[in-house]
Design a protein around this motif. Structure first.
Motif, mmCIF file in Angstrom:
data_model
loop_
_atom_site.group_PDB
_atom_site.id
_atom_site.type_symbol
_atom_site.label_atom_id
_atom_site.label_comp_id
_atom_site.label_asym_id
_atom_site.label_seq_id
_atom_site.Cartn_x
_atom_site.Cartn_y
_atom_site.Cartn_z
ATOM 1 N N MET A 140 14.330 67.553 -19.445
ATOM 2 C CA MET A 140 13.983 66.351 -20.172
ATOM 3 C C MET A 140 14.795 66.252 -21.455
ATOM 4 O O MET A 140 15.154 65.151 -21.863
ATOM 5 C CB MET A 140 12.494 66.349 -20.487
ATOM 6 N N CYS A 191 18.082 64.503 -20.814
ATOM 7 C CA CYS A 191 17.916 63.051 -20.685
ATOM 8 C C CYS A 191 17.718 62.407 -22.049
ATOM 9 O O CYS A 191 18.294 61.351 -22.343
ATOM 10 C CB CYS A 191 16.722 62.735 -19.790
ATOM 11 N N TRP A 192 16.907 63.026 -22.872
ATOM 12 C CA TRP A 192 16.607 62.511 -24.210
ATOM 13 C C TRP A 192 17.874 62.465 -25.063
ATOM 14 O O TRP A 192 18.123 61.489 -25.772
ATOM 15 C CB TRP A 192 15.536 63.409 -24.830
ATOM 16 N N GLY A 221 9.478 58.372 -26.692
ATOM 17 C CA GLY A 221 9.007 58.445 -25.314
ATOM 18 C C GLY A 221 8.766 57.082 -24.691
ATOM 19 O O GLY A 221 8.976 56.878 -23.499
ATOM 20 N N LEU A 261 12.123 56.052 -23.557
ATOM 21 C CA LEU A 261 12.720 56.978 -22.593
ATOM 22 C C LEU A 261 12.059 56.897 -21.216
ATOM 23 O O LEU A 261 12.752 56.953 -20.195
ATOM 24 C CB LEU A 261 12.625 58.409 -23.133
ATOM 25 N N ALA A 262 10.746 56.766 -21.177
ATOM 26 C CA ALA A 262 9.999 56.798 -19.910
ATOM 27 C C ALA A 262 10.515 55.805 -18.861
ATOM 28 O O ALA A 262 10.742 56.191 -17.714
ATOM 29 C CB ALA A 262 8.512 56.592 -20.175
ATOM 30 N N LEU A 300 13.920 56.963 -17.213
ATOM 31 C CA LEU A 300 14.039 58.260 -16.548
ATOM 32 C C LEU A 300 14.336 58.165 -15.052
ATOM 33 O O LEU A 300 15.071 58.987 -14.518
ATOM 34 C CB LEU A 300 12.781 59.099 -16.773
ATOM 35 N N LEU A 349 18.073 57.409 -14.787
ATOM 36 C CA LEU A 349 18.870 58.426 -15.472
ATOM 37 C C LEU A 349 18.829 59.771 -14.750
ATOM 38 O O LEU A 349 19.864 60.420 -14.582
ATOM 39 C CB LEU A 349 18.390 58.592 -16.917
ATOM 40 N N VAL A 350 17.663 60.189 -14.298
ATOM 41 C CA VAL A 350 17.547 61.465 -13.583
ATOM 42 C C VAL A 350 18.364 61.425 -12.294
ATOM 43 O O VAL A 350 19.072 62.374 -11.965
ATOM 44 C CB VAL A 350 16.068 61.817 -13.312
ATOM 45 N N LEU A 366 9.223 64.730 -13.407
ATOM 46 C CA LEU A 366 9.878 64.254 -14.619
ATOM 47 C C LEU A 366 9.826 62.730 -14.733
ATOM 48 O O LEU A 366 9.487 62.190 -15.783
ATOM 49 C CB LEU A 366 11.327 64.739 -14.654
ATOM 50 N N VAL A 367 10.125 62.043 -13.648
ATOM 51 C CA VAL A 367 10.144 60.570 -13.706
ATOM 52 C C VAL A 367 8.745 59.969 -13.748
ATOM 53 O O VAL A 367 8.587 58.811 -14.125
ATOM 54 C CB VAL A 367 10.955 59.961 -12.543
ATOM 55 N N ILE A 373 5.829 62.740 -22.903
ATOM 56 C CA ILE A 373 7.223 62.941 -23.289
ATOM 57 C C ILE A 373 7.306 63.228 -24.788
ATOM 58 O O ILE A 373 7.984 64.159 -25.216
ATOM 59 C CB ILE A 373 8.081 61.715 -22.914
#
Length: 96
Positions: free
Chosen positions: A1, A4-5, A13, A16-17, A20, A23-24, A43-44, A51
């Protein structure tokens, strides 16, 4: 994580959420994120609050510390106490 951040510029968060999922997938595709499918799904599906809690330690590393938290000019105003009282302010002629 944390990867990604960092890639997205260290957003909260809440920002970001939603990113994800895409991005992941992209980071895994290009080999920048080495996690298995189960971990990727976890994670997603993480909430914004989770987060933020998980990244609190990392975020603290990047916070500014020291004298930068005060408002500009406050120390100058306090050290100048009373010096401005002798001056008279001129008011514009249109103010009654």
């Amino acid at each position: 994580m944390t990867v990604c951040w960092t890639v997205l510029g260290m957003p909260a968060g809440k920002r970001l959420a939603p990113m994800l999922v895409e991005l992941v997938a992209v980071l895994r595709h290009f080999g920048e994120l080495a996690i298995d499918e189960d971990t990727a799904l976890l994670l997603v599906s993480m909430s914004a609050a989770t987060i933020d809690r998980r990244l609190a330690g990392e975020r603290a590393k990047y916070q500014l510390r020291g004298a930068l938290h005060h408002q500009a000019g406050i120390t100058a105003e306090k050290s100048d106490s009373g010096a401005h009282l002798g001056r008279l302010e001129r008011r514009p002629t249109w103010v009654r």
